[in-house]
Enzyme design. Structure first.
Site, PDB file in Angstrom:
ATOM      1  N   GLY A  86     -15.821  -8.123   4.117  1.00 49.33           N
ATOM      2  CA  GLY A  86     -14.527  -7.975   3.646  1.00 49.33           C
ATOM      3  C   GLY A  86     -14.061  -9.202   3.060  1.00 49.33           C
ATOM      4  O   GLY A  86     -13.924 -10.037   3.575  1.00 49.33           O
TER       5      GLY A  86
ATOM      6  N   VAL B 130      -8.545 -12.758   4.948  1.00 49.56           N
ATOM      7  CA  VAL B 130      -9.158 -13.744   5.861  1.00 49.56           C
ATOM      8  C   VAL B 130     -10.683 -13.934   5.441  1.00 49.56           C
ATOM      9  O   VAL B 130     -11.081 -14.948   5.136  1.00 49.56           O
ATOM     10  CB  VAL B 130      -9.442 -13.258   7.295  1.00 49.56           C
TER      11      VAL B 130
ATOM     12  N   HIS C 222      -6.811 -11.847  22.850  1.00 47.88           N
ATOM     13  CA  HIS C 222      -6.242 -12.783  21.862  1.00 47.88           C
ATOM     14  C   HIS C 222      -4.810 -12.138  21.941  1.00 47.88           C
ATOM     15  O   HIS C 222      -4.381 -11.107  22.258  1.00 47.88           O
ATOM     16  CB  HIS C 222      -7.049 -11.842  20.760  1.00 47.88           C
TER      17      HIS C 222
HETATM   18  N1  APR Z   1     -16.770  -2.495   4.548  1.00 46.29           N
HETATM   19  C1  APR Z   1     -16.430  -3.621   3.633  1.00 46.29           C
HETATM   20  N2  APR Z   1     -15.193  -4.231   3.620  1.00 46.29           N
HETATM   21  C2  APR Z   1     -14.117  -3.138   3.821  1.00 46.29           C
HETATM   22  C3  APR Z   1     -14.388  -2.051   4.631  1.00 46.29           C
HETATM   23  C4  APR Z   1     -15.731  -1.786   5.012  1.00 46.29           C
HETATM   24  N3  APR Z   1     -16.092  -0.387   5.269  1.00 46.29           N
HETATM   25  N4  APR Z   1     -13.143  -1.304   4.951  1.00 46.29           N
HETATM   26  C5  APR Z   1     -12.280  -2.191   4.557  1.00 46.29           C
HETATM   27  N5  APR Z   1     -12.831  -3.266   3.892  1.00 46.29           N
HETATM   28  C6  APR Z   1     -12.163  -4.360   3.315  1.00 46.29           C
HETATM   29  C7  APR Z   1     -10.924  -4.173   2.634  1.00 46.29           C
HETATM   30  O1  APR Z   1     -11.128  -3.440   1.311  1.00 46.29           O
HETATM   31  C8  APR Z   1     -10.134  -5.351   2.598  1.00 46.29           C
HETATM   32  O2  APR Z   1     -10.526  -6.130   1.204  1.00 46.29           O
HETATM   33  O3  APR Z   1     -11.633  -5.369   4.192  1.00 46.29           O
HETATM   34  C9  APR Z   1     -10.861  -6.093   3.671  1.00 46.29           C
HETATM   35  C10 APR Z   1      -9.694  -6.570   4.686  1.00 46.29           C
HETATM   36  O4  APR Z   1      -8.874  -7.380   3.797  1.00 46.29           O
HETATM   37  P1  APR Z   1      -7.283  -7.603   4.270  1.00 46.29           P
HETATM   38  O5  APR Z   1      -6.613  -6.286   4.146  1.00 46.29           O
HETATM   39  O6  APR Z   1      -6.889  -8.792   3.555  1.00 46.29           O
HETATM   40  O7  APR Z   1      -7.147  -8.002   5.704  1.00 46.29           O
HETATM   41  P2  APR Z   1      -7.304  -9.563   6.264  1.00 46.29           P
HETATM   42  O8  APR Z   1      -5.722 -10.037   6.279  1.00 46.29           O
HETATM   43  O9  APR Z   1      -8.111 -10.184   5.630  1.00 46.29           O
HETATM   44  O10 APR Z   1      -7.533  -9.217   7.970  1.00 46.29           O
HETATM   45  C11 APR Z   1      -8.545  -8.783   8.216  1.00 46.29           C
HETATM   46  O11 APR Z   1      -8.998  -9.972   9.951  1.00 46.29           O
HETATM   47  O12 APR Z   1      -7.508 -11.260  11.229  1.00 46.29           O
HETATM   48  C12 APR Z   1      -7.976  -9.950  11.258  1.00 46.29           C
HETATM   49  O13 APR Z   1      -6.114  -8.365  11.934  1.00 46.29           O
HETATM   50  C13 APR Z   1      -6.971  -9.091  10.941  1.00 46.29           C
HETATM   51  O14 APR Z   1      -8.375  -7.124  11.435  1.00 46.29           O
HETATM   52  C14 APR Z   1      -7.750  -7.770  10.115  1.00 46.29           C
HETATM   53  C15 APR Z   1      -8.881  -8.358   9.614  1.00 46.29           C
END
Ligand code: APR
Length: 308
Positions: free
Chosen positions: A8, A12, A175
């Site tokens: 991801g 985060v 949490h």
């Molecule tokens: N494989 C890899 N990456 C993925 C997949 C997958 N199958 N599905 C989605 N993603 C990626 C998205 O493309 C995106 O870039 O996960 C990323 C999530 O990033 P954000 O939308 O910016 O979310 P973020 O704020 O980083 O939070 C991520 O952490 O704290 C927790 O609640 C929050 O569940 C959330 C997670």
């Protein structure tokens, strides 16, 4: 450690990768995302900061998992955030599908790795990762307690006008809303907090901590917190990579501790090279035991929504 992967490359994940690289916790950090070009672009940008920041950890990006083979730790942040109109059940189903596919790849390419789950609902996504990989509980952990305690500690420091470094606090349970702060363990340079702050003020800070995630969401307008969540995840990674034997509040799979069995819940954990090296038990008051039980029920309620 040779390699650490962050799955991801969103807010985060990218921030976690940057912190891992800047601290040189491994020789290489791999950032994985399904988005075309994004993990590669962020990784290259971070690597280009290396000459200025002075780190030698190589940061790379990938869409697949082949490049992650042999990673010692996977930080999982992949997933969807809850959007307006999306029910909680819907979010759980969607993130379960994402975490299942990620976990399958991890088990395939790095069967000996340790997973640090960050994707929400955290306690339940950690369960999905554990079930799909078949990893023992030592190698699947969730990050939540460090974030909740960090928020609590930062609020206490602001209120008392003292260094955050001197504030110790323990938060158990799920949490956010259902967290269980163990106020009797909070100390300021070894002095019990109850001797420095009124009960009312402590209660107010506990409530602000409970709603800490929501406070940031409201301020940002779109998106949710990521600086403090990534710090929490990286503290766990550091404890593993440097075998520090830290005592940190993490979500661990319970097997009878605190009278609970068969779920992930925030408890004090000893974290080192082996991942979860021990679950430490604190003596709780009657009220705290009851609150922990309620927190466990809330987690079990969400676990029931999961179809594997
Ligand atoms: N494989 C890899 N990456 C993925 C997949 C997958 N199958 N599905 C989605 N993603 C990626 C998205 O493309 C995106 O870039 O996960 C990323 C999530 O990033 P954000 O939308 O910016 O979310 P973020 O704020 O980083 O939070 C991520 O952490 O704290 C927790 O609640 C929050 O569940 C959330 C997670």
């Amino acid at each position: 450690m040779d390699k650490i992967t962050v799955v991801g490359a969103g807010h985060v994940g990218a921030t976690a990768a940057q912190r891992i690289a800047e601290r040189e916790l491994a020789r290489e950090v791999v950032l994985v995302d399904i988005l075309e070009g994004v993990p590669q672009g962020k990784a290259l940008d971070q690597w280009e900061s290396a000459p200025v920041e002075g780190f030698d950890t190589m940061v790379t990006g990938a869409q697949g998992y082949e490049e992650t083979a042999g990673s010692g730790v996977y930080v999982i942040t992949a997933g969807l955030a809850r959007k307006p109109g999306m029910s909680r059940d819907d979010l759980v189903q969607k993130n379960t599908a994402i975490i299942s596919s990620v976990a399958e790849q991890i088990a395939r390419y790095s069967p000996d790795s340790i997973i640090v789950m960050v994707t929400n609902p955290l306690d339940v996504m950690a369960y999905v990762a554990k079930a799909v990989t078949g990893f023992p509980r030592e190698r699947v952990l969730g990050m939540a307690g460090i974030l909740d305690t960090a928020r609590f500690r930062s609020f206490i420091a602001m209120e008392l006008g003292v260094s955050v470094e001197d504030i110790q606090a323990l938060v158990l349970g799920g949490h956010g809303d259902s967290m269980v702060p163990i106020v009797s363990t909070v100390s300021v340079g070894g002095i019990p907090l109850t001797q420095l702050m009124s009960e009312d003020r402590i209660e107010a800070l506990v409530n602000r901590t409970r709603k800490g995630g929501g406070e940031i969401v409201k301020l940002l307008g779109t998106g949710s917190a990521y600086y403090a969540p990534s710090s929490g995840a990286v503290q766990m990674v550091e404890a593993i990579a440097r075998d520090k034997k830290r005592v940190l509040p993490c979500a661990a799979w319970l097997e009878g501790e605190y009278g609970l069995d068969g779920l992930f819940l925030g408890v004090p954990c000893k974290i080192g090279a082996g991942g979860l090296e021990a679950v430490l038990e604190v003596e709780l008051s009657g009220g705290e035991t009851e609150a922990l039980g309620a927190s466990a029920e809330a987690v079990r309620g969400t676990m029931e929504l999961v179809q594997l």
